[in-house]
Design an enzyme around this catalytic site. Structure first.
Site, mmCIF file in Angstrom:
data_model
loop_
_atom_site.group_PDB
_atom_site.id
_atom_site.type_symbol
_atom_site.label_atom_id
_atom_site.label_comp_id
_atom_site.label_asym_id
_atom_site.label_seq_id
_atom_site.Cartn_x
_atom_site.Cartn_y
_atom_site.Cartn_z
ATOM 1 C CD GLU A 46 63.922 25.254 84.116
ATOM 2 O OE1 GLU A 46 63.841 24.322 83.290
ATOM 3 O OE2 GLU A 46 63.943 25.062 85.352
ATOM 4 C CG ASP A 111 79.537 18.008 83.012
ATOM 5 O OD1 ASP A 111 78.728 18.092 83.950
ATOM 6 O OD2 ASP A 111 80.765 18.194 83.169
ATOM 7 C CG ASP A 113 83.163 15.879 87.012
ATOM 8 O OD1 ASP A 113 84.281 15.920 87.562
ATOM 9 O OD2 ASP A 113 82.110 16.137 87.606
#
Lengths: 424, 512
Positions: A46, A111, A113
């Site tokens: 996807e 991730d 951040d």
């Protein structure tokens, strides 16, 4: 090197150019196809696109590299996210019987951040970063990269600059792609040391025995702590920061140090006093004996969002995607040059588009004429050469090296498979 | 080739061999013919066992003494208990062999019922894993080892040299591992995916994707393996389900099983009209659990309750026997005392009360909330009074409330201890014991209506409850009863009993 002034209003003009001449489609396809070892791996992947005016489309999928190219050049997405490999082609998910369309595999991702560190950095906050706090990312990458390789045995890690305020890690090993939700969550928890939200003062608590993973991580933190925390962030200099640090210590220690700090102003020496107190405390009390380690970890240890890593179907920004706010390309990072990585030197889309228009060098001109003789591949080659003329080149080259390493494992797999199919 | 007839008792087939061992992975399905009634009875019994496990798991720390004691007694009652050392001579009733056979068969039947959706699978796996954990724990060390080998958990041990080299790391990875452990015990090298709980909590040494586990900790691994195998098996079972469903004898039962909650769900009103509205105030102090007492008090004080509170309290009242008429009267009279006039009540609130009784909308007959539902879903926010006070109130406020309700200081601190340990239902049980002057509640609290019934029993309301079991038709036209009340002829007829059971079972999982 200053990047050309990027203005997000120019994106509609820059993106078509980027996708037509610069985006490294063949490497991208090579990556996501994973050597064709598993059938339909690329076709069932996807993608999601964010288009102009914030239109968001999910469940995009493509049969071939060419189709991917054509679609991207048609839609000119502002943002590209990569999702999971599903049981069926995502763009046909509505035709599949409900319940049978499932996310099967995906890289294990992380991730980091910078906003998650707002409580411990004084130089910036929110979406801002600077070279001072960027060290946090360097520390995070060292710690996580080591752990994922040495503790978990993963080998094919792709670290990517997100384009603004953080980094992503894509773990591409086959074993990683096949991990269950529970396994991903377990890996993320193993790597998590900083816990607690706004209301929690003390976010790191260590107890005996100190796990080897924590020791290894501390070793990395200790390398950077003096320069990063004591000097650049000055956590033991300004009063408010000092108070915050003291708040993380046991009460008796805090009182003593408050006294001592009246006479000692230099941060390095203050930290020495802290360590002396810690040595005295060690072995005496059950809790709080490792407070100086806890402080270092709270200020420096990587903070990851477990939810990003947990979900097999979680969508994450694609490498080589453009960051709409900064214009920077999400480039893969070569860890050999980690210490000198400068997020502000990462090329922006306006910069590389401009570089395309630069007058060609003599060398390039002669190559051009050579190619005119062989028209068939000329377009292809020109495209390949295009990114090479820009600052994007070195990042694509590094990506190539990464893929080459992985390809060796694919060859092994393909051989195995063909062996199994041979009749004897 | 005929062997001598020395082996008299069991013939040499793999299935009977299976039953010689106290624990199995349910790798092989049973291969025999059984009667329909055995099919049904076994399945229902196992479901009851699994439900017990679910409830105990919420109320007690798993494998604590109370947990194992209660589970043991329930297993015994359901003829599921088997001791690790089967000694048939001692016991009367079903033999160990028969119990293990029942265990084997019932597990596979429930697989059929619980493989169909993600939720069902998750629930089934969770309870089966907990059951397995309990049983594995009861094995002797030798039996544990034997189990591992028999089930192909061939994890490699590391050599003595490697152990020595890793000694420091091993000791520093786990509180439970000392230098002696490393010297004395074998360490197994296990892929990290098979030991996620240990990895997640960083209680083990991890290197190159493998964890190093001392023999004593191998149970975690076994559990994970069990969970994985069961999960895969359920997925496979789901695929063969259409064939099973085509057997019309089985389909209705399997459907009932998968929607079943074996036990009381208090949705079928057994004593409608028994309670008069005037009794509610005094009942709230005597027989209501703290959550409902609190809701009732707020309602009386503020003449209003928000939606969450209306649902939780309203369904509870339905469960203790209020009829729809009574409920409407009750809420209306209270709300009118507040800011709501009669018209507005009829327009806005009456609808939702009728809805609760299944008289509006999709006409689902909503079930009173269980403790688990109250504790886990829809936490109260500012202005709400619903939820579980042991879970959702600040300890200080809870303390004040208990003081106001005249609970003794020592009782209060016992309750607060339980709350600290997150044993909310146990805390409520303790509240029950203190307010009823009892040592041991002798029931495992999992539903507010259960609290009410048990309280009424203790306070002498027992005769009412017993009587109501025999009374057939209730002439209350507005009662929301269905199913069994139409045919409660207390039949000794097995199939009718079963029909009742299954119809009762059917009405659960209609939670709002």
């Amino acid at each position: 090197m200053s990047s050309s002034n990027y203005d997000s209003a120019c994106l509609p003009d820059l993106l078509p150019l980027y996708y037509r001449r610069l985006f490294p489609f063949s490497q991208y396809y090579r990556w996501l196809n994973y050597g064709g070892v598993q059938k339909n791996y690329f076709q069932n992947r996807e993608f999601s696109f964010t288009l102009k005016d914030d239109i968001y489309v999910r469940y995009q999928s493509f049969s071939t590299q060419t189709e991917l190219e054509k679609e991207m050049q048609k839609m000119n997405p502002y943002k590209i996210d990569i999702g999971a490999i599903y049981s069926h082609r995502p763009n046909q998910h509505n035709t599949v019987k409900s319940g049978t369309f499932q996310a099967l595999e995906k890289e294990l991702v992380f991730d980091i951040d910078m906003t998650d560190y707002d409580d411990v950095r004084s130089c910036c906050s929110a979406a801002d970063i600077c070279c001072k706090c960027w060290t946090l990312m360097t520390i995070a990458i060292h710690i996580l990269d080591r752990a994922l390789r040495e503790d978990f045995g993963f080998q094919h890690l792709l670290w990517v600059y997100s384009g603004r305020r953080g980094v992503h890690c894509w773990v591409c090993d086959e074993a990683a792609r096949k991990l269950s939700v529970a396994a991903r969550s377990a890996v993320a928890e193993y790597l998590s040391l900083v816990k607690g939200g706004e209301e929690t003062l003390k976010k790191v608590v260590l107890t005996d025995p100190i796990h080897p993973f924590i020791r290894e991580s501390l070793a990395v933190v200790e390398r950077y702590f003096p320069r990063y925390a004591l000097q650049e962030q000055d956590i033991l200099g300004r009063k408010e920061s000092v108070d915050k640090v003291l708040a993380l210590m046991p009460e008796d220690v805090r009182k003593e140090l408050q006294q001592d700090f009246q006479n000692e102003k230099k941060p390095e020496n203050r930290w020495k006093l802290v360590k002396e107190q810690a040595n005295r405390k060690q072995g005496t009390a059950k809790r709080g004996q490792y407070f100086e380690k806890e402080i270092m970890l709270q200020y420096c240890y990587p903070r990851l969002d477990v939810n990003v890593s947990k979900g097999v179907n979680h969508l994450l920004k694609s490498p080589f995607s453009v960051h709409p706010k900064t214009g920077r390309i999400s480039v893969p990072m070569d860890l050999k040059e980690l210490e000198t990585f400068d997020p502000f030197a990462v090329p922006t889309i306006s910069q590389i588009c401009e570089e395309l228009d630069r007058p060609r060098t003599e060398e390039e001109k002669s190559e051009d004429t050579k190619e005119k003789e062989n028209e068939k591949d000329a377009a292809e080659r020109r495209k390949i050469r295009d990114y090479k003329r820009t600052s994007l080149a070195k990042y694509v080259k590094y990506f190539d090296q990464f893929l080459e390493k992985m390809a060796r494992s694919w060859k092994g797999e393909l051989l195995k498979k063909s062996d199994l199919q041979k009749d004897f | 080739m005929q062997f001598s007839s020395r082996r008299k008792k069991y013939n040499t087939n793999s299935q009977t061999e299976l039953y010689l061992h106290p624990l199995q992975f349910y790798g092989q399905p049973p291969l025999e013919n059984i009667s329909l009634s055995e099919f049904e009875a076994f399945a229902v019994d196992r479901l009851k066992l699994l439900k017990t496990i679910e409830n105990l798991g919420v109320s007690y720390v798993k494998l604590s003494e109370q947990y194992t004691k209660k589970l043991e007694s329930e297993s015994k009652a359901l003829n599921f208990l088997y001791r690790p050392d089967a000694d048939d001579r001692k016991s009367s009733g079903p033999t160990e062999y028969e119990k293990r056979r029942k265990d084997h068969i019932s597990h596979f039947i429930l697989r059929l019922a619980y493989c169909q959706t993600e939720d069902l699978r998750r629930w089934f796996i969770q309870q089966e894993v907990d059951l397995f954990r309990y049983r594995f724990n009861e094995l002797h060390p030798k039996q544990k080892l034997e189990f591992l080998h028999r089930n192909n958990l061939q994890y490699d041990t590391i050599s003595v040299e490697e152990k020595k080299a890793l000694q420091d790391k091993l000791v520093n990875s786990s509180y439970a591992v000392s230098g002696i452990t490393v010297e004395d015990q074998d360490f197994y090298k296990v892929p990290f995916q098979d030991a996620l709980d240990l990895v997640r909590t960083r209680k083990v040494y991890l290197k190159a994707g493998y964890v190093f586990i001392p023999h004593q900790d191998i149970v975690t691994i076994v559990l994970n393996d069990f969970r994985t195998r069961l999960s895969k098996a359920l997925a496979l079972t789901a695929r063969s389900l259409p064939a099973v469903h085509s057997d019309e004898r089985l389909q209705p039962l399997l459907n009932h099983l998968s929607h079943a909650y074996v036990g009381q769900d208090y949705s079928i009103q057994k004593n409608v009209g028994k309670i008069s509205l005037e009794q509610i105030d005094s009942l709230s102090g005597k027989s209501f659990p703290l959550c409902m007492r609190q809701l009732h008090q707020s309602l009386r004080e503020n003449h209003h309750l928000r939606h969450g509170g209306r649902m939780q309290y309203g369904l509870f009242l339905k469960g203790i026997g209020l009829s729809l008429e009574q409920a409407l009267q009750f809420w209306r009279s209270e709300f009118i005392r507040g800011k709501v006039d009669a018209d507005k009540f009829d327009k806005a609130y009456a609808y939702s009360i009728r809805h609760m009784f299944g008289k509006e909308g999709k006409r689902t007959d909503y079930t009173p909330y269980s403790c688990m539902k109250v504790i886990l879903s829809n936490p109260p926010s500012q202005g709400d009074h619903h939820g579980c006070p042991f879970r959702h109130s600040e300890p200080e406020l809870l303390k004040q409330k208990l003081q106001f309700y005249k609970v003794s200081p020592s009782g209060i601190s016992q309750i607060l201890e339980l709350v600290k340990g997150m044993h909310y239902q146990l805390a409520c049980q303790k509240y029950f014991e203190l307010t009823h002057n009892m040592e041991d509640a002798s029931f495992s609290l999992n539903h507010p209506n259960q609290y009410f019934i048990e309280s009424q029993k203790v306070l002498g309301g027992g005769k009412d409850l017993k009587r109501e079991m025999d009374i057939p038709q209730r002439s209350q036209e507005n009662s929301a009863t269905r199913g069994p009340s139409a045919a409660p002829e207390a039949a000794a007829n097995a199939s009718q009993e079963l029909a009742e059971v299954t119809e009762e079972l059917d009405s659960f999982f209609q939670d709002a």
